[in-house]
Design an enzyme around this catalytic site. Sequence first.
Site, mmCIF file in Angstrom:
data_model
loop_
_atom_site.group_PDB
_atom_site.id
_atom_site.type_symbol
_atom_site.label_atom_id
_atom_site.label_comp_id
_atom_site.label_asym_id
_atom_site.label_seq_id
_atom_site.Cartn_x
_atom_site.Cartn_y
_atom_site.Cartn_z
ATOM 1 N N ARG A 258 66.325 49.801 49.329
ATOM 2 C CA ARG A 258 66.400 50.003 50.835
ATOM 3 C C ARG A 258 67.438 50.831 51.478
ATOM 4 N NH1 ARG A 258 61.803 47.587 50.366
ATOM 5 N NH2 ARG A 258 61.070 46.190 51.563
ATOM 6 N N SER B 37 60.008 42.881 56.925
ATOM 7 C CA SER B 37 61.331 42.233 56.618
ATOM 8 C C SER B 37 62.316 42.322 57.640
ATOM 9 C CB SER B 37 61.588 42.687 55.067
ATOM 10 O OG SER B 37 60.604 42.387 54.301
ATOM 11 N N GLU C 136 67.656 44.268 58.075
ATOM 12 C CA GLU C 136 66.895 45.782 57.801
ATOM 13 C C GLU C 136 66.759 46.637 58.821
ATOM 14 O OE1 GLU C 136 64.328 46.299 54.416
ATOM 15 O OE2 GLU C 136 63.126 46.173 55.961
HETATM 16 N N1 EPU Z 1 59.306 33.421 49.474
HETATM 17 C C1 EPU Z 1 59.333 31.926 49.763
HETATM 18 N N2 EPU Z 1 59.076 31.819 51.213
HETATM 19 C C2 EPU Z 1 58.777 32.667 52.200
HETATM 20 C C3 EPU Z 1 58.844 34.202 51.522
HETATM 21 C C4 EPU Z 1 59.139 34.286 50.277
HETATM 22 O O1 EPU Z 1 59.568 31.045 49.213
HETATM 23 O O2 EPU Z 1 58.692 32.433 53.093
HETATM 24 C C5 EPU Z 1 59.720 33.423 47.947
HETATM 25 C C6 EPU Z 1 58.135 34.025 47.400
HETATM 26 O O3 EPU Z 1 57.463 33.060 46.784
HETATM 27 C C7 EPU Z 1 58.741 34.899 46.109
HETATM 28 C C8 EPU Z 1 60.125 35.359 46.686
HETATM 29 O O4 EPU Z 1 60.380 34.666 47.900
HETATM 30 O O5 EPU Z 1 59.095 34.093 45.272
HETATM 31 C C9 EPU Z 1 59.845 36.816 47.005
HETATM 32 O O6 EPU Z 1 58.719 36.947 48.180
HETATM 33 P P1 EPU Z 1 57.899 38.104 48.406
HETATM 34 O O7 EPU Z 1 57.123 38.404 47.124
HETATM 35 O O8 EPU Z 1 56.905 37.860 49.550
HETATM 36 O O9 EPU Z 1 58.626 39.478 48.825
HETATM 37 P P2 EPU Z 1 60.090 39.586 49.658
HETATM 38 O O10 EPU Z 1 61.164 39.661 48.507
HETATM 39 O O11 EPU Z 1 59.976 38.321 50.692
HETATM 40 C C10 EPU Z 1 60.011 42.077 49.638
HETATM 41 C C11 EPU Z 1 59.925 43.333 50.673
HETATM 42 C C12 EPU Z 1 58.558 43.470 51.439
HETATM 43 C C13 EPU Z 1 57.606 43.536 50.418
HETATM 44 C C14 EPU Z 1 57.502 42.515 49.375
HETATM 45 C C15 EPU Z 1 56.420 42.840 48.229
HETATM 46 C C16 EPU Z 1 62.274 43.293 51.083
HETATM 47 C C17 EPU Z 1 63.364 43.236 52.222
HETATM 48 N N3 EPU Z 1 61.111 43.068 51.273
HETATM 49 O O12 EPU Z 1 59.622 40.968 50.305
HETATM 50 O O13 EPU Z 1 58.694 44.593 52.372
HETATM 51 O O14 EPU Z 1 56.229 43.872 51.207
HETATM 52 O O15 EPU Z 1 58.916 42.524 48.690
HETATM 53 O O16 EPU Z 1 56.885 43.589 47.451
HETATM 54 O O17 EPU Z 1 62.653 43.990 50.316
HETATM 55 C C18 EPU Z 1 59.128 45.163 54.504
HETATM 56 O O18 EPU Z 1 60.376 45.693 54.089
HETATM 57 O O19 EPU Z 1 58.967 45.170 55.644
HETATM 58 C C19 EPU Z 1 58.336 44.281 53.402
HETATM 59 C C20 EPU Z 1 57.439 43.695 54.013
#
Ligand code: EPU
Length: 339
Positions: free
Chosen positions: A164, A239, A335
Amino acid sequence: MNIEQDYALDELNTFGLKSQAQSFCQVHTEAELEKLVQSALFLQQSVSWLGGGSNIILAPYVNSFVIQLCNKGVEVIEENNDNVLVKAQAGEVWHEFVLKTLSIGYNGLENLSLIPGHVGAAPVQNIGAYGVEVKDRIHSVICFDTYSREWQTFSKVDCQFQYRDSFFKHAENGRYVIWAVIFELSKRFIPNIQYGDLEEVSNRMAIGQALTAKTVSDAVCSIRQQKLPDPHITGNVGSFFHNPIVDADVANELKQRYPDMPQYIQNDGRIKLAAGWLIDQAGLKGHQIGQAAVHLKQALVLVNLGGATHTDVLDLSKHIQEIIFTKFGVKLHPEPNFW
Ligand code: EPU
């Protein structure tokens, strides 16, 4: 080129905040851009370059000259049997561009389907999802340097991509205009479906049908539609915080206290934590200040429940940062850019 004063930006930011720009105009061609940067108005005011408005939080009055990049076009500039270089203009809508590449059989962007915003913004924060970052597919970035008034091509190395992050996030404010991006895509499909959610959905979808880049794209779209609010319906900027990266000893200590905490090891040995998990565990899902709230299905996303103000968003963001720091000792960094 029509330059307007006190221009409403309400429809040009996906969080749906009410905002006015001191001055505003749209740029469609290279000639227009070159002429604009020599104008008195450009030289007198600070400048903010606008794409799809999907990663900004706007103040009620943006005290600058907001210039929206509206240049369009997608063309193949080089190809061989295996790979192809595709040049896309900054004003192209990202998801439409991804679908276009897939429909002609150019693979590589499928995991990045349905990300809001325009092509020109993609390199700035090195957009990423489901195991792929856009840097993995970028060949070079074509910019206009508004200081020297020259066109400049940044190689992938020049862009200094990280999670990012890129050179463009730290360059002098408004200096470089990203005008076009050249992507290196593949004519062969090499699936990348290791990311938790995606593996599950792709397995299910793949029963009785061949796995193609289009089926992966469909799977990504369906996961995103389930978890992430559609900005056309509910204002949001995706995010709201970066996933924090901490030293291994900090991560180990947290793992002992919270054995279920997701942790992802990085190339440099440090550990990425899931900010959404931290916010969720802190009981903040659905938490609301004014008309801004933490999304119920993905705690990393803040939403506009209708008529949220700039102050609502800032207060909610600050509250989340304080709670997470108190509970886990981890600092969260927003972000989106704040204008
Ligand atoms: N999780 C929770 N509760 C929540 C959200 C997440 O427990 O409310 C846990 C999930 O179960 C998982 C972990 O946190 O174990 C990661 O969650 P997720 O796979 O949904 O991805 P993220 O790390 O929250 C990142 C990106 C997203 C992208 C997803 C999928 C960043 C800041 N965000 O989110 O990007 O879609 O991975 O690859 O790196 C964006 O930048 O706008 C965006 C949506």
